[in-house]
Design an enzyme around this catalytic site. Structure first.
Site, mmCIF file in Angstrom:
data_model
loop_
_atom_site.group_PDB
_atom_site.id
_atom_site.type_symbol
_atom_site.label_atom_id
_atom_site.label_comp_id
_atom_site.label_asym_id
_atom_site.label_seq_id
_atom_site.Cartn_x
_atom_site.Cartn_y
_atom_site.Cartn_z
ATOM 1 N N ASP A 1 -16.213 71.961 48.109
ATOM 2 C CA ASP A 1 -17.086 72.481 47.060
ATOM 3 C C ASP A 1 -16.490 71.925 45.784
ATOM 4 O O ASP A 1 -15.403 72.350 45.357
ATOM 5 C CB ASP A 1 -17.053 74.011 47.048
ATOM 6 C CG ASP A 1 -17.993 74.565 45.983
ATOM 7 O OD1 ASP A 1 -18.059 73.990 44.886
ATOM 8 O OD2 ASP A 1 -18.659 75.581 46.256
ATOM 9 N N HIS A 2 -17.179 70.981 45.147
ATOM 10 C CA HIS A 2 -16.521 70.268 44.059
ATOM 11 C C HIS A 2 -16.184 71.161 42.869
ATOM 12 O O HIS A 2 -15.357 70.820 42.049
ATOM 13 C CB HIS A 2 -17.317 69.019 43.635
ATOM 14 C CG HIS A 2 -18.520 69.315 42.791
ATOM 15 N ND1 HIS A 2 -19.721 69.718 43.320
ATOM 16 C CD2 HIS A 2 -18.719 69.254 41.459
ATOM 17 C CE1 HIS A 2 -20.596 69.894 42.346
ATOM 18 N NE2 HIS A 2 -20.020 69.619 41.197
ATOM 19 N N HIS B 1 -21.202 77.170 44.751
ATOM 20 C CA HIS B 1 -20.487 77.159 43.476
ATOM 21 C C HIS B 1 -20.371 78.552 42.833
ATOM 22 O O HIS B 1 -19.296 78.963 42.409
ATOM 23 C CB HIS B 1 -21.174 76.211 42.486
ATOM 24 C CG HIS B 1 -21.451 74.840 43.045
ATOM 25 N ND1 HIS B 1 -20.588 74.205 43.903
ATOM 26 C CD2 HIS B 1 -22.483 73.974 42.867
ATOM 27 C CE1 HIS B 1 -21.078 73.020 44.224
ATOM 28 N NE2 HIS B 1 -22.231 72.862 43.614
HETATM 29 C C1 BG6 Z 1 -24.454 70.062 43.216
HETATM 30 C C2 BG6 Z 1 -25.913 70.420 43.348
HETATM 31 O O1 BG6 Z 1 -23.697 70.688 44.197
HETATM 32 O O2 BG6 Z 1 -23.980 70.487 41.942
HETATM 33 C C3 BG6 Z 1 -26.733 69.780 42.237
HETATM 34 O O3 BG6 Z 1 -26.404 69.959 44.600
HETATM 35 C C4 BG6 Z 1 -26.140 70.132 40.885
HETATM 36 O O4 BG6 Z 1 -28.083 70.192 42.298
HETATM 37 C C5 BG6 Z 1 -24.638 69.850 40.856
HETATM 38 O O5 BG6 Z 1 -26.795 69.316 39.931
HETATM 39 C C6 BG6 Z 1 -24.013 70.387 39.576
HETATM 40 O O6 BG6 Z 1 -22.662 69.996 39.506
HETATM 41 P P1 BG6 Z 1 -21.930 69.833 38.118
HETATM 42 O O7 BG6 Z 1 -20.539 69.447 38.470
HETATM 43 O O8 BG6 Z 1 -22.667 68.776 37.350
HETATM 44 O O9 BG6 Z 1 -22.021 71.170 37.438
#
Ligand code: BG6
Length: 495
Positions: free
Chosen positions: A177-178, A240
């Protein structure tokens, strides 16, 4: 000992925009293990050189500030490519030969599933059948990173976990989960557990409520095929937002170690109160941005929500009765990820605040995850030379001001490195993923009934539908976007 990283789905955006730039970032910081090779795998018929050229062009286009000719030339020597079809078992033999796994069983291997999710089970089974995940005495480590979405509901996540466990042990599996790779998200742990002053007030006695916002300015972009079947609940909340919630809500682990941390996060998820079908409209909001159904690839009669709010409660001693408002959406006013801890009012209102806005005189701590990484603490202060006139002021901390120098790294940099080093602290465990699905499934089940809140259409560039403000206003509260505006508008009241 050598290390081999294999990326499945190498022709996709994730590889060129995130994974290769992050590996390159680690290479430039000399953090990759010695003798590391990176092999892209996908159906596109590229040679090693063609793949290198594609990756270089993407880096120059999307992250020009991080590109540097000499170091890229050096890094590119460790990049290879193997054309093959995940559905074709002999392709995995060719892959094993390409990474020289048969010649050097002692090498460490990290397989990254960056493909479309429907290929996850196929790739997992093929890796298992080809023996590429088998760890034996004398062999190096064999690890697998699985991208999100990890399933589309509890049942499919259970099935995916079963498939993974048929070929690998839990400690070989890294569910990414980034958000957990973001510096400010990790700093939540340091902030909460590395400072003694916050712990005594981090509970129901001092906290009125918590807001977690992950807002985006982009729409569905070119991902309609996936997004229109997922929607904001599956795309953002299950992963997230739940991760942020657990980090705010968890008890201090005894040690900073993968299982100790994840045990505490799991306890939070277990304690989240289920929302009954009958009360789903009371505790959730659904929205869709104007014009969503005309976006390319979206079903013209789609009812997929692109915005949602959930009001959740954690039924434990620390948080009993404290609402957690979670909000996320696309095409909103600002790109912003923020956690706001709103504290209770002083028991006695001794001072006049600017007339009419006494309810705003509460303290809050806002934790800005992005884009302006830092913290802000709001408090009441006396206006100089103004009798006893009071006003709100902020204490601000910005990462960039305090640490200057190095840019905040891409979240995948840290996560890839942790997986290479065998540290799963910032990855989701089997039970964590399953419990998070259980919570969002319960919301989805409510949304599938006649008790569902209406799908409100909201203006592009707004903060979502009015029902989102109404939900908080009904409880005598209001949304705060401190990180974007550094101010708090006086609430307008119910719509
Ligand atoms: C991803 C989603 O996991 O996270 C996307 O699939 C979303 O829809 C993105 O745009 C948002 O990530 P960040 O790091 O730009 O907040």
């Amino acid at each position: 000992m050598s290390t081999s990283i294999v990326i499945f789905g190498a022709s996709g955006d994730l590889t060129s925009r995130k994974l290769i730039p992050s590996l390159y970032g680690n290479f430039r910081k000399k953090r990759l293990p010695e003798k590391t090779t990176i092999t892209g795998f996908s159906r596109t018929q590229w040679s090693d050189d063609a793949f290198r050229a594609e990756m270089k062009a993407a880096l120059q286009k999307f992250a020009p500030e991080s590109y540097e000719e000499a170091s890229w030339r050096e890094f590119a020597k460790s990049i290879f490519y193997c054309a093959g079809d995940i559905e074709d078992p002999p392709a995995f033999k060719a892959l094993a030969a390409k990474i020289n796994l048969t010649g050097d069983p002692s090498q460490n291997c990290l397989f990254y599933l960056a493909t479309a999710p429907r290929f996850f089970p196929i790739a997992i089974a093929a890796l298992g059948n080809a023996g590429l995940l088998r760890e034996t005495d004398g062999s190096g480590s064999r690890r697998i990173i699985v991208e999100k979405p990890f399933g589309r509901d509890l049942e499919s996540a259970l099935e995916l976990n079963r498939q993974l466990h048929a070929v690998a042990r839990e400690k070989q599996i890294y569910r990414i989960d980034h958000y957990l790779g973001k510096e400010t998200v990790q700093n939540l742990l340091v902030f909460r557990f590395g400072n003694a002053v916050f712990e005594p007030i981090w509970n129901r006695n001092y906290v009125d409520h918590v807001q977690i916002t992950v807002a985006e300015t982009v729409g569905v972009e070119h991902r309609a095929a996936y997004y229109d079947t997922a929607g904001v609940l599956r795309d953002m909340f299950q992963n997230h937002l739940m991760q942020l919630l657990t980090l705010v809500g968890m008890e201090p682990p005894a040690i900073v170690e993968a299982d100790a941390l994840r045990d505490e996060k799991v306890k939070v998820l277990r304690a989240i109160r289920e929302i009954s079908e009958e009360s789903i409209a009371r505790y959730s909001v659904r929205g869709q941005y104007e014009g969503y159904t005309s976006e390319e690839g979206v079903n013209p009669s789609s009812t997929t929500p692109t915005f949602a709010v959930l009001q959740l409660f954690i039924d434990n001693w620390r948080w009993q009765g404290v609402p957690f408002y979670l909000r996320s959406g696309k095409m909103l006013k600002d790109k912003l990820s923020e956690i706001v801890i709103k504290f209770r009012r002083p028991p006695l209102q001794m001072f006049d605040v600017q007339s009419g806005i006494t309810e705003l005189s509460t303290n809050h701590l806002s934790i800005c995850i992005q884009p302006d990484e830092g913290f802000h603490f709001r408090f009441l202060t006396k206006v100089p030379d103004g009798g006893m006139e009071t006003r709100q002021a902020d204490m601000n901390f910005h990462f960039r001001e305090s640490f200057g120098g190095p840019a905040i790294p891409e979240a995948y940099e840290r996560l890839l490195l942790d997986a290479l080093n065998g540290d799963a602290s910032l990855f989701a465990r089997k039970d964590e993923i399953e419990l998070a699905w259980k919570i969002t499934d319960c919301v989805q089940a409510g949304w599938d009934t006649s008790y569902a809140p209406p799908l409100s259409i909201y203006k592009r560039g707004s903060w979502g539908p009015a029902s989102s403000d109404d939900m908080l206003w009904r409880d005598g509260r209001w949304w705060t976007q401190h990180c974007s505006s550094h101010s708090e508008a006086h609430p307008a009241g119910p719509s």
